[in-house]
Design an enzyme around this catalytic site. Structure first.
Site, short mmCIF file in Angstrom:
data_model
loop_
_atom_site.label_atom_id
_atom_site.label_comp_id
_atom_site.label_asym_id
_atom_site.label_seq_id
_atom_site.Cartn_x
_atom_site.Cartn_y
_atom_site.Cartn_z
N LYS A 255 0.86 -1.20 0.00
CA LYS A 255 0.00 0.00 0.00
C LYS A 255 0.89 1.24 0.00
O LYS A 255 1.78 1.37 0.85
CB LYS A 255 -0.89 -0.01 1.25
CG LYS A 255 -1.79 1.21 1.37
CD LYS A 255 -2.86 1.00 2.43
CE LYS A 255 -2.51 1.54 3.78
NZ LYS A 255 -2.49 3.01 3.89
N ASP B 295 -3.48 4.30 -1.79
CA ASP B 295 -4.43 4.74 -0.76
C ASP B 295 -4.47 6.26 -0.73
O ASP B 295 -3.92 6.89 0.17
CB ASP B 295 -4.01 4.16 0.61
CG ASP B 295 -5.06 4.40 1.67
OD1 ASP B 295 -6.18 4.80 1.32
OD2 ASP B 295 -4.76 4.20 2.86
N LYS C 162 -7.46 8.15 -1.25
CA LYS C 162 -8.74 8.67 -0.76
C LYS C 162 -9.20 9.90 -1.56
O LYS C 162 -9.40 10.99 -1.00
CB LYS C 162 -8.63 9.01 0.73
CG LYS C 162 -8.32 7.78 1.59
CD LYS C 162 -8.35 8.09 3.07
CE LYS C 162 -8.11 6.88 3.93
NZ LYS C 162 -6.74 6.32 3.84
N ASP D 160 -13.38 14.66 -4.92
CA ASP D 160 -13.41 15.90 -5.72
C ASP D 160 -14.64 15.84 -6.61
O ASP D 160 -15.42 14.88 -6.52
CB ASP D 160 -12.10 16.02 -6.53
CG ASP D 160 -11.73 17.47 -6.82
OD1 ASP D 160 -12.64 18.27 -7.12
OD2 ASP D 160 -10.54 17.79 -6.75
N THR E 81 -12.22 6.05 10.33
CA THR E 81 -12.36 5.51 11.69
C THR E 81 -11.96 6.54 12.74
O THR E 81 -12.21 6.33 13.93
CB THR E 81 -11.52 4.24 11.86
OG1 THR E 81 -10.22 4.48 11.35
CG2 THR E 81 -12.14 3.08 11.14
N ARG F 177 2.75 -1.93 11.29
CA ARG F 177 3.80 -1.88 12.31
C ARG F 177 4.14 -3.20 12.98
O ARG F 177 5.31 -3.39 13.35
CB ARG F 177 3.45 -0.79 13.34
CG ARG F 177 3.71 0.61 12.76
CD ARG F 177 3.04 1.69 13.55
NE ARG F 177 1.60 1.65 13.38
CZ ARG F 177 0.76 2.49 13.97
NH1 ARG F 177 1.23 3.41 14.80
NH2 ARG F 177 -0.54 2.42 13.75
O1 C5P Z 1 0.85 0.11 11.17
P1 C5P Z 1 -0.60 -0.18 11.01
O2 C5P Z 1 -0.90 -1.65 10.85
O3 C5P Z 1 -1.46 0.46 12.07
O4 C5P Z 1 -0.97 0.50 9.62
C1 C5P Z 1 -2.29 0.56 9.17
C2 C5P Z 1 -2.36 1.27 7.85
O5 C5P Z 1 -3.74 1.34 7.48
C3 C5P Z 1 -1.84 2.70 7.86
O6 C5P Z 1 -1.31 2.96 6.56
C4 C5P Z 1 -3.08 3.52 8.10
O7 C5P Z 1 -3.00 4.79 7.54
C5 C5P Z 1 -4.14 2.70 7.38
N1 C5P Z 1 -5.49 2.85 7.90
C6 C5P Z 1 -5.83 2.61 9.23
N2 C5P Z 1 -7.12 2.75 9.66
C7 C5P Z 1 -8.06 3.10 8.80
C8 C5P Z 1 -7.74 3.32 7.47
C9 C5P Z 1 -6.44 3.19 7.04
O8 C5P Z 1 -4.99 2.27 10.03
N3 C5P Z 1 -9.28 3.18 9.22
#
Ligand code: C5P
Length: 229
Positions: free
Chosen positions: A34, A61, A63, A66, A116, A207
């Protein structure tokens, strides 16, 4: 063990060079990446094309939100990059325009229903009459009607999205945390297995893998857990 195409690794790195180094360290363990807004602001499309040339799947990603004409042209331009997934905000005009823009290509549109980060109080402040759950459900239905390939949903909404969207609808779930990893800022996390059981088609898990001392070993551990679904 091979890569699991249902596992999407977010390249949340400040520079394209650092993102490249991460993909090199992960090698064949990850087949789907992503690319988010931070990299878009630098050289994200160049990285996306490189990853496609390496045979990876790429989720943009961005989003988009427009007027229809602009979204349609942007989606059309991105479709020619060969990338696989693109997010747009889940407003009917935006979704329909994005679907038109990438018609006939391999690019699928994913709708972001309600961020979220937004609470019911935030939605009321913006002027929406519905609470988050009701608005999410409305927007999943509208995403289906607009011809989107799927939605981004929290693990808590994955089952709803699967029920409404049917078996081929993509349900891409961030907030995935194995039992052995830190939750970080993901308050409503689910394990890889639980997210898949709830109906997710793809997991975005960052992460727990990228912050591990050995990212490749952590990725393999997540993949092994997914195999139980
Ligand atoms: O490191 P982690 O697993 O938290 O990364 C989650 C990824 O998903 C990040 O790129 C974050 O921006 C994205 N994301 C999220 N929650 C959402 C939508 C996207 O954590 N509701």
């Amino acid at each position: 063990m091979r890569a699991d195409p249902r596992l999407i690794l977010p390249l949340d790195r400040p520079t394209v060079d650092e993102a490249r180094a991460l993909t090199a360290a992960l090698g064949d363990t990850i087949s789907f990446y992503k690319v988010g807004l931070e990299l878009f602001a630098t050289d994200g499309m160049a990285l996306a094309r490189e990853l496609k040339a390496q045979g990876k799947q790429v989720f943009l990603d961005w989003k988009l939100h427009d007027i229809g004409a602009t979204v349609e042209r942007a989606a059309g331009a991105l479709a020619s990059s060969g990338c696989d997934l693109l997010t747009v905000h889940a407003e009917p005009q935006v979704m329909a325009a994005a679907v038109r823009g990438c018609a006939g290509s391999g690019l699928k549109i994913l709708a972001v229903t309600v961020l979220t980060s937004l609470t019911d109080a935030d939605l009321a402040q913006i002027g929406y009459a519905e609470d988050a759950r009701t608005l999410v459900e409305r927007r999943i239905r509208q995403a289906v009607d607009a011809g989107c390939g799927g939605v981004v949903a929290s693990p808590l909404e994955a089952a709803l999205a699967r029920t409404i969207g049917g078996p081929d609808f993509l349900v891409v779930t961030p907030g995935v945390r194995p039992d052995w990893s830190a939750k970080n800022d993901q308050a409503r996390a689910a394990t890889p297995l639980d997210a898949l059981k709830a109906g997710a088609s793809h997991l975005v898990c960052g992460r727990p893998i990228t912050a591990a001392a050995d990212p490749q070993a952590a990725a393999l551990r997540v993949i092994a857990e997914m195999a139980g679904a």
